[in-house]
Design an enzyme around this catalytic site. Structure first.
Site, PDB file in Angstrom:
ATOM      1  N   HIS A 218       0.861  -1.190   0.000  1.00 57.74           N
ATOM      2  CA  HIS A 218       0.000   0.000   0.000  1.00 57.74           C
ATOM      3  C   HIS A 218       0.897   1.239   0.000  1.00 57.74           C
ATOM      4  CE1 HIS A 218       1.085   0.077   4.210  1.00 57.74           C
ATOM      5  NE2 HIS A 218       0.493  -1.082   4.433  1.00 57.74           N
TER       6      HIS A 218
ATOM      7  N   HIS B 119       4.118   1.229   2.142  1.00 51.76           N
ATOM      8  CA  HIS B 119       5.263   0.552   1.518  1.00 51.76           C
ATOM      9  C   HIS B 119       5.837   1.412   0.391  1.00 51.76           C
ATOM     10  CE1 HIS B 119       2.731  -2.941   2.967  1.00 51.76           C
ATOM     11  NE2 HIS B 119       3.891  -3.251   3.519  1.00 51.76           N
TER      12      HIS B 119
ATOM     13  N   GLN C   5       9.254  -2.794  16.208  1.00 50.97           N
ATOM     14  CA  GLN C   5      10.066  -3.525  15.223  1.00 50.97           C
ATOM     15  C   GLN C   5      11.270  -2.686  14.792  1.00 50.97           C
ATOM     16  OE1 GLN C   5       8.312  -5.795  11.834  1.00 50.97           O
ATOM     17  NE2 GLN C   5       8.834  -3.980  10.636  1.00 50.97           N
TER      18      GLN C   5
ATOM     19  N   SER D 168      -2.292  -0.121   6.831  1.00 52.75           N
ATOM     20  CA  SER D 168      -1.787  -1.436   7.223  1.00 52.75           C
ATOM     21  C   SER D 168      -2.426  -2.472   6.310  1.00 52.75           C
ATOM     22  CB  SER D 168      -2.175  -1.735   8.686  1.00 52.75           C
ATOM     23  OG  SER D 168      -2.068  -3.119   8.940  1.00 52.75           O
TER      24      SER D 168
HETATM   25  P1  AMP Z   1       4.914  -5.210   6.393  1.00 56.01           P
HETATM   26  O1  AMP Z   1       4.678  -5.580   4.965  1.00 56.01           O
HETATM   27  O2  AMP Z   1       3.660  -4.939   7.158  1.00 56.01           O
HETATM   28  O3  AMP Z   1       5.857  -6.159   7.093  1.00 56.01           O
HETATM   29  O4  AMP Z   1       5.667  -3.811   6.351  1.00 56.01           O
HETATM   30  C1  AMP Z   1       6.862  -3.652   5.632  1.00 56.01           C
HETATM   31  C2  AMP Z   1       7.446  -2.319   5.969  1.00 56.01           C
HETATM   32  O5  AMP Z   1       6.523  -1.284   5.632  1.00 56.01           O
HETATM   33  C3  AMP Z   1       7.749  -2.174   7.483  1.00 56.01           C
HETATM   34  O6  AMP Z   1       8.973  -1.501   7.657  1.00 56.01           O
HETATM   35  C4  AMP Z   1       6.577  -1.341   7.955  1.00 56.01           C
HETATM   36  O7  AMP Z   1       6.868  -0.583   9.112  1.00 56.01           O
HETATM   37  C5  AMP Z   1       6.343  -0.446   6.754  1.00 56.01           C
HETATM   38  N1  AMP Z   1       4.975   0.089   6.794  1.00 56.01           N
HETATM   39  C6  AMP Z   1       3.832  -0.599   6.950  1.00 56.01           C
HETATM   40  N2  AMP Z   1       2.776   0.252   7.030  1.00 56.01           N
HETATM   41  C7  AMP Z   1       3.283   1.501   6.926  1.00 56.01           C
HETATM   42  C8  AMP Z   1       2.718   2.813   6.946  1.00 56.01           C
HETATM   43  N3  AMP Z   1       1.411   3.007   7.092  1.00 56.01           N
HETATM   44  N4  AMP Z   1       3.547   3.870   6.826  1.00 56.01           N
HETATM   45  C9  AMP Z   1       4.891   3.693   6.694  1.00 56.01           C
HETATM   46  N5  AMP Z   1       5.483   2.484   6.661  1.00 56.01           N
HETATM   47  C10 AMP Z   1       4.699   1.400   6.784  1.00 56.01           C
END
Ligand code: AMP
Length: 290
Positions: free
Chosen positions: A41, A44, A160, A192
């Site tokens: 999204h 990312h 994290q 998210s």
């Molecule tokens: P994930 O796919 O949920 O494991 O997230 C991958 C990366 O994207 C991680 O470093 C997350 O912190 C980051 N991320 C997820 N959601 C957001 C958001 N709303 N804003 C900024 N970074 C994000």
């Protein structure tokens, strides 16, 4: 953009991307990595944009890491829209997208676990035992495989981020961890991949997480530094939600590096919230500024 499905392909494509660059422009290129679990999204995308702005060799990984899911969690139902994800990566013209299967990352003989116990057992880790060991292990492996100069992580997953910073420093990894601000919907809800699970009614409730954090940050800016009073102010905005199947797991003001809870809030501290709405976990955080 090339797609690597094995570690050997990743190594080869990474090497070729570096060589191609060196032919055009001598000088060691900066290699960047954005690790993700897919269902990409705008959050990312903001990480990829930052990587594109700063790095010459751009790598992303899409891997739903089984090690960071507990029993009864959503490993099987986690969204995996791989074609749409690859399209988004193509729109950023990345050099390599690493899309390994679980057996590639965790072959049968795999036996190592990376743990940052001081940070992994609290807050989200207390609700999801083992979760951050799974995160730390896969991030360490991805950093070893892609060997990036810079790796991009979202502040959205603040605990994290602290753990990744800690392990990178402790293990002497040659990667700078770049923290990127949380991307939000217009009403404040942090983006998210799990928001897709929310019903329209739950979506309306979920936005109150951010309302609670914002109210606390505003109180702090007005001069209230007593964390108990800040927390009761924030929590008052969450009252009455039990009927919406809402369960607050934690709401704390914490040191931005160690995540130790504070009695008296200071500028730069972090407010972190974790909750469950129906079966969906929601987390968010803000910095206290004045
Ligand atoms: P994930 O796919 O949920 O494991 O997230 C991958 C990366 O994207 C991680 O470093 C997350 O912190 C980051 N991320 C997820 N959601 C957001 C958001 N709303 N804003 C900024 N970074 C994000």
């Amino acid at each position: 953009m090339r797609i690597a499905r094995t570690i050997a392909e990743l190594s080869e494509m990474r090497r070729e991307a570096i060589l191609e660059l060196l032919m055009d422009r001598p000088g060691r290129p900066i290699i960047g990595l954005v690790p993700t679990m897919g269902a990409l999204h705008a959050g990312h995308a903001s990480l990829m944009q930052r990587m594109n702005d700063e790095c010459q060799v751009r790598i992303a990984s899409i891997f739903v890491n089984p090690l960071q899911f507990g029993t009864g969690e959503d490993l099987d139902t986690y969204p995996r829209p791989i074609e749409a994800d690859l399209d988004l990566c193509r729109s950023f013209d990345l050099d390599v997208v690493f899309v390994p299967g679980a057996a590639e990352i965790y072959p049968p003989a795999f036996a190592t676990s990376v743990s940052v116990p001081t940070l992994a057992g609290m807050l989200e880790g207390a609700v999801r035992p083992g979760h951050f060991d799974g995160v730390a292990t896969v991030v360490t492996k991805l950093l070893a495989l892609a060997a990036p100069e810079r790796a991009y992580f979202g502040e959205k997953d603040y605990q994290q981020l602290c753990i990744v910073r800690r392990l990178t420093a402790d293990l002497g990894l040659h990667t700078s961890i770049v923290a990127c601000p949380t991307v939000r919907e217009a009403d404040g809800l942090a983006l998210s991949s799990r928001n897709a699970y929310l019903t329209p009614h739950q979506r309306g409730v979920a936005v109150r997480l951010h309302a609670c954090l914002s109210a606390m940050a505003e109180e702090f800016a007005r001069g209230q530094h007593d964390t108990q009073l800040l927390i009761s102010h924030g929590a008052s905005l969450l009252r009455g939600w039990e009927e919406d199947d809402f369960e607050l797991d934690y709401l704390v003001v914490a040191d931005p590096h160690t995540l130790a809870v504070r009695d008296t809030a200071r500028r730069g501290d972090r407010v972190l919230i974790g909750a469950k709405l129906g079966t969906t976990r929601l987390i968010d955080n803000v910095e206290l500024t004045s």
